[in-house]
Design a protein around this motif. Structure first.
Motif, PDB file in Angstrom:
ATOM      1  N   ALA A  81       0.834  -1.205   0.000  1.00 50.86           N
ATOM      2  CA  ALA A  81       0.000   0.000   0.000  1.00 50.86           C
ATOM      3  C   ALA A  81       0.869   1.255   0.000  1.00 50.86           C
ATOM      4  O   ALA A  81       0.554   2.244  -0.686  1.00 50.86           O
ATOM      5  N   MET A  82       1.961   1.232   0.744  1.00 47.42           N
ATOM      6  CA  MET A  82       2.867   2.371   0.735  1.00 47.42           C
ATOM      7  C   MET A  82       3.528   2.538  -0.627  1.00 47.42           C
ATOM      8  O   MET A  82       3.699   3.661  -1.112  1.00 47.42           O
ATOM      9  N   GLU A  83       3.873   1.424  -1.266  1.00 46.41           N
ATOM     10  CA  GLU A  83       4.488   1.531  -2.587  1.00 46.41           C
ATOM     11  C   GLU A  83       3.498   2.069  -3.616  1.00 46.41           C
ATOM     12  O   GLU A  83       3.894   2.786  -4.547  1.00 46.41           O
ATOM     13  N   ALA A  84       2.218   1.759  -3.465  1.00 46.74           N
ATOM     14  CA  ALA A  84       1.224   2.307  -4.381  1.00 46.74           C
ATOM     15  C   ALA A  84       1.206   3.831  -4.289  1.00 46.74           C
ATOM     16  O   ALA A  84       1.106   4.534  -5.312  1.00 46.74           O
ATOM     17  N   LEU A 104      -2.323   7.919  -0.294  1.00 43.56           N
ATOM     18  CA  LEU A 104      -3.281   7.059  -0.975  1.00 43.56           C
ATOM     19  C   LEU A 104      -3.789   6.017   0.011  1.00 43.56           C
ATOM     20  O   LEU A 104      -2.991   5.292   0.599  1.00 43.56           O
ATOM     21  N   ASP A 105      -5.096   5.966   0.189  1.00 46.48           N
ATOM     22  CA  ASP A 105      -5.704   4.999   1.118  1.00 46.48           C
ATOM     23  C   ASP A 105      -5.068   5.057   2.505  1.00 46.48           C
ATOM     24  O   ASP A 105      -4.896   4.030   3.180  1.00 46.48           O
ATOM     25  N   ILE A 151       8.106   7.006   8.567  1.00 43.56           N
ATOM     26  CA  ILE A 151       7.012   7.338   7.654  1.00 43.56           C
ATOM     27  C   ILE A 151       6.054   6.153   7.587  1.00 43.56           C
ATOM     28  O   ILE A 151       6.466   5.000   7.753  1.00 43.56           O
ATOM     29  N   GLY A 152       4.797   6.428   7.331  1.00 45.21           N
ATOM     30  CA  GLY A 152       3.781   5.376   7.231  1.00 45.21           C
ATOM     31  C   GLY A 152       2.421   5.986   7.018  1.00 45.21           C
ATOM     32  O   GLY A 152       2.103   6.469   5.944  1.00 45.21           O
ATOM     33  N   ARG A 186      13.983  -2.232   0.198  1.00 40.00           N
ATOM     34  CA  ARG A 186      12.942  -2.116  -0.828  1.00 40.00           C
ATOM     35  C   ARG A 186      12.558  -0.647  -0.964  1.00 40.00           C
ATOM     36  O   ARG A 186      12.054  -0.033  -0.017  1.00 40.00           O
ATOM     37  N   ILE A 187      12.800  -0.071  -2.120  1.00 43.96           N
ATOM     38  CA  ILE A 187      12.434   1.315  -2.371  1.00 43.96           C
ATOM     39  C   ILE A 187      10.938   1.389  -2.639  1.00 43.96           C
ATOM     40  O   ILE A 187      10.438   0.754  -3.578  1.00 43.96           O
ATOM     41  N   LEU A 188      10.237   2.156  -1.822  1.00 44.35           N
ATOM     42  CA  LEU A 188       8.774   2.244  -1.917  1.00 44.35           C
ATOM     43  C   LEU A 188       8.333   3.455  -2.737  1.00 44.35           C
ATOM     44  O   LEU A 188       7.125   3.672  -2.896  1.00 44.35           O
TER      45      LEU A 188
END
Length: 264
Positions: A20-23, A108-109, A185-186, A258-260
């Motif tokens: 979801a964070m990557e989106a 987003l979301d 962050i989150g 992992r780069i988000l």
């Protein structure tokens, strides 16, 4: 900014939460690319702001920066000697050779992506090109340190060591801007902990699998010192030397960092 709560770990997020964070982060990456494509001599930073906001809203997201603490823009646009937090306006007109730092966030979301990069308008001077390439390289070294089991300041140490190495690698004098750095962050853009861009290793909370941080080195050519403009936002180098700022939102995973905020 410093530690307000002493946590022993940076709590990890689930694979679904990282997706979801990557989106959200992917939207940020698209906005950054669109801004770079639009940047040219004669274009104002307010026009760049409109480009980013359109990309973000068209994707069904919200510009995280807009209204954050009263900030008026969808991006921070910081040109040349401005390090961070530049307010987009009609008065700042891009010129050939400028170095433009664009910091952008999208929600987003309920999840936030935050990323920044610096690029030249046309052809920069050789020194400014090397400054920018060095800062991007330093970010990559910091990202490599974002692994489960590390401690927070292991990343700070990696960034500090990389900055010293980059001076020789890129043949440029570099200064780590004092008092600014990355962050947790989150669900919120700025969460604990604060991540310094320099410091001794082995301190601070432990990075777990699924922990997320925004890693963001800020380097200048002539000084570590800065001042805040009268608008209470823009931060410029004290001596007028130029600066570069690169940032990614990154997760620690069992398979490596992992780069988000990918720029696909």
């Amino acid at each position: 900014m410093g530690f307000r709560r002493k946590r022993t770990v940076i709590p990890g997020k689930t694979p679904g939460e990282l997706d979801a964070m990557e989106a959200a982060g992917e939207i940020v990456g698209r906005a950054l690319r669109a801004v770079k494509e639009a940047a040219a001599p004669g274009v104002t930073t307010l026009e760049l702001d409109a480009v980013a906001e359109d990309v973000i809203r068209s994707a069904g997201a919200v510009p995280t920066f807009k209204g954050y603490g009263g900030f008026p823009g969808s991006i921070c646009s910081s040109v040349n000697d401005m390090i961070v937090h530049g307010i987009p306006d009609t008065a700042t007109v891009l010129a050939e050779g400028d170095l433009v730092s664009i910091d952008c966030g999208a929600t987003l979301d309920g999840w936030v992506g935050d990323s920044a990069w610096t690029f030249a308008v046309g052809e920069p001077t050789d020194e400014h090109r090397r400054l920018n390439e060095a800062t991007e390289w330093v970010l990559a070294r910091g990202i490599e340190a974002m692994v489960p089991g590390a401690r927070l300041t292991d990343i700070s140490w990696a960034l500090e060591c990389a900055t010293a190495d980059a001076e020789e690698r890129f043949g440029v004098d570099l200064w780590i801007v004092d008092g600014y750095g990355g962050h947790g962050i989150g669900r919120e853009m700025h969460e604990e902990p604060y991540l310094a861009n320099e410091g001794r290793p082995g301190r601070g909370p432990v990075i777990e699998e699924g922990s997320t941080l925004a890693i963001e080195p800020m380097l200048a050519l002539g000084t570590a010192d800065s001042r805040v403009l009268d608008d209470d936002w823009g931060v410029v180098t004290l001596d007028g030397s130029w600066a570069s700022h690169w940032e990614h939102t990154v997760a620690a995973t069992a398979d490596g960092p992992r780069i988000l905020t990918p720029r696909r």
